[in-house]
Structure formats: structure tokens, C-alpha cells
Design a protein around this motif. Structure first.
Motif, PDB file in Angstrom:
ATOM      1  N   UNK A  99      -0.650   6.773  10.503  1.00 57.81           N
ATOM      2  CA  UNK A  99      -0.318   6.029   9.282  1.00 57.81           C
ATOM      3  C   UNK A  99      -1.503   5.245   8.721  1.00 57.81           C
ATOM      4  N   UNK A 100      -2.633   5.253   9.416  1.00 54.90           N
ATOM      5  CA  UNK A 100      -3.858   4.640   8.899  1.00 54.90           C
ATOM      6  C   UNK A 100      -5.035   5.543   9.263  1.00 54.90           C
ATOM      7  N   UNK A 101      -6.202   5.219   8.732  1.00 50.42           N
ATOM      8  CA  UNK A 101      -7.363   6.084   8.923  1.00 50.42           C
ATOM      9  C   UNK A 101      -7.761   6.209  10.397  1.00 50.42           C
ATOM     10  N   UNK A 122      10.876  15.936   4.365  1.00 44.59           N
ATOM     11  CA  UNK A 122      10.335  15.104   3.285  1.00 44.59           C
ATOM     12  C   UNK A 122      10.359  13.613   3.655  1.00 44.59           C
ATOM     13  N   UNK A 123      11.414  13.169   4.314  1.00 40.89           N
ATOM     14  CA  UNK A 123      11.512  11.747   4.655  1.00 40.89           C
ATOM     15  C   UNK A 123      10.410  11.326   5.628  1.00 40.89           C
ATOM     16  N   UNK A 124      10.032  12.200   6.550  1.00 43.70           N
ATOM     17  CA  UNK A 124       8.945  11.886   7.481  1.00 43.70           C
ATOM     18  C   UNK A 124       7.615  11.800   6.741  1.00 43.70           C
ATOM     19  N   UNK A 125       7.414  12.684   5.788  1.00 45.67           N
ATOM     20  CA  UNK A 125       6.194  12.651   4.979  1.00 45.67           C
ATOM     21  C   UNK A 125       6.148  11.349   4.182  1.00 45.67           C
ATOM     22  N   UNK A 126       7.266  10.975   3.565  1.00 47.24           N
ATOM     23  CA  UNK A 126       7.304   9.750   2.767  1.00 47.24           C
ATOM     24  C   UNK A 126       7.044   8.515   3.621  1.00 47.24           C
ATOM     25  N   UNK A 127       7.586   8.504   4.824  1.00 46.60           N
ATOM     26  CA  UNK A 127       7.370   7.375   5.729  1.00 46.60           C
ATOM     27  C   UNK A 127       5.894   7.246   6.082  1.00 46.60           C
ATOM     28  N   UNK A 128       5.244   8.360   6.356  1.00 46.72           N
ATOM     29  CA  UNK A 128       3.825   8.346   6.695  1.00 46.72           C
ATOM     30  C   UNK A 128       2.981   7.888   5.514  1.00 46.72           C
ATOM     31  N   UNK A 129       3.374   8.294   4.317  1.00 48.83           N
ATOM     32  CA  UNK A 129       2.636   7.915   3.114  1.00 48.83           C
ATOM     33  C   UNK A 129       2.878   6.456   2.749  1.00 48.83           C
ATOM     34  N   UNK A 130       4.053   5.946   3.107  1.00 53.00           N
ATOM     35  CA  UNK A 130       4.364   4.558   2.810  1.00 53.00           C
ATOM     36  C   UNK A 130       5.081   4.359   1.493  1.00 53.00           C
ATOM     37  N   UNK A 131       5.946   5.294   1.160  1.00 49.93           N
ATOM     38  CA  UNK A 131       6.729   5.189  -0.070  1.00 49.93           C
ATOM     39  C   UNK A 131       8.154   5.648   0.235  1.00 49.93           C
ATOM     40  N   UNK A 132       9.132   4.975  -0.347  1.00 49.11           N
ATOM     41  CA  UNK A 132      10.512   5.386  -0.088  1.00 49.11           C
ATOM     42  C   UNK A 132      10.986   6.369  -1.157  1.00 49.11           C
TER      43      UNK A 132
END
Length: 107
Positions: free
Chosen positions: A86-88, A13-23
Motif C-alpha cells: 500500500x506504499x512505495x 475490484x474491492x481489493x484493488x480499490x483498497x490498495x489504491x486508497x479509494x472507496x
């Protein structure tokens, strides 16, 4: 959606959150207050979901896909595909690599 996605894919989950840009704390507050993600975070969530889904289709299992997504890659400036996406622009490059792997093309 973020929690359900991470749980359904059995991924970090933490890797997903990092990629999305939310803590974690911000996500927890938004979940408790039933608030939506900001538009850039929503877009990043969809982009990440598409990427992970394509990796699973390419490698056949969530475990194999996750290993590839988290391992630094020399064609991606020695960062992991998940971080690079992390970006398009980064996401499109990683997708093209996955398509090449999937259809026996050249990476």
C-alpha cells in the motif's frame, strides 16, 4: 483506468480499490463527474498495476498471481502482498520477492 484495469485482469475490484486508497462510492462519483484521481491515488494505481503485472508474469496466470497476492505471507508481517504494497516501500519489498521467485532466488 481503475475499472478497466480490474476488469481486464479479472481481479477483485474491492481489493484493488483498497490498495489504491479509494472507496467504491468515491470512485463512482469521480467516474460520473469525469474527475481525475488525486495524485496519491494515481500513483497507487500505477504501483498496483505494476505489481499485479509482475505477479502475472511470475506465476503465469492471473488466477495464480491473484491467489499469491491475496494470501497472507509470513515475510510480510502476515498480511497479503497486496495489502503490504500500500506504499512505495511495501511495493518494492513485494516486487523483490516476486523477482526472487521468478528467477529462483532466495526470498
Amino acid at each position: 483506468v481503475v475499472g478497466l484495469f480490474a476488469a481486464s485482469m479479472a481481479v477483485d475490484r474491492s481489493a484493488i480499490l483498497k490498495t489504491i486508497g479509494i472507496d467504491k462510492a468515491t470512485l463512482r462519483r469521480r467516474e460520473q463527474n469525469k474527475k481525475l484521481l488525486d495524485p496519491p491515488q494515481a500513483e497507487a494505481t500505477i504501483r498496483t498495476m505494476e505489481l499485479v503485472t509482475l505477479a502475472v508474469e511470475t506465476f503465469g496466470t492471473v488466477e495464480k498471481a491473484w491467489l499469491w497476492l491475496k494470501k497472507p505471507h509470513p515475510l510480510l508481517e502476515s498480511v497479503s502482498p497486496l495489502e503490504y504494497a500500500s506504499n512505495q516501500y511495501g511495493a518494492e519489498k513485494v516486487k523483490s520477492m516476486l523477482y526472487a521467485i521468478r528467477f529462483a532466488g532466495v526470498v
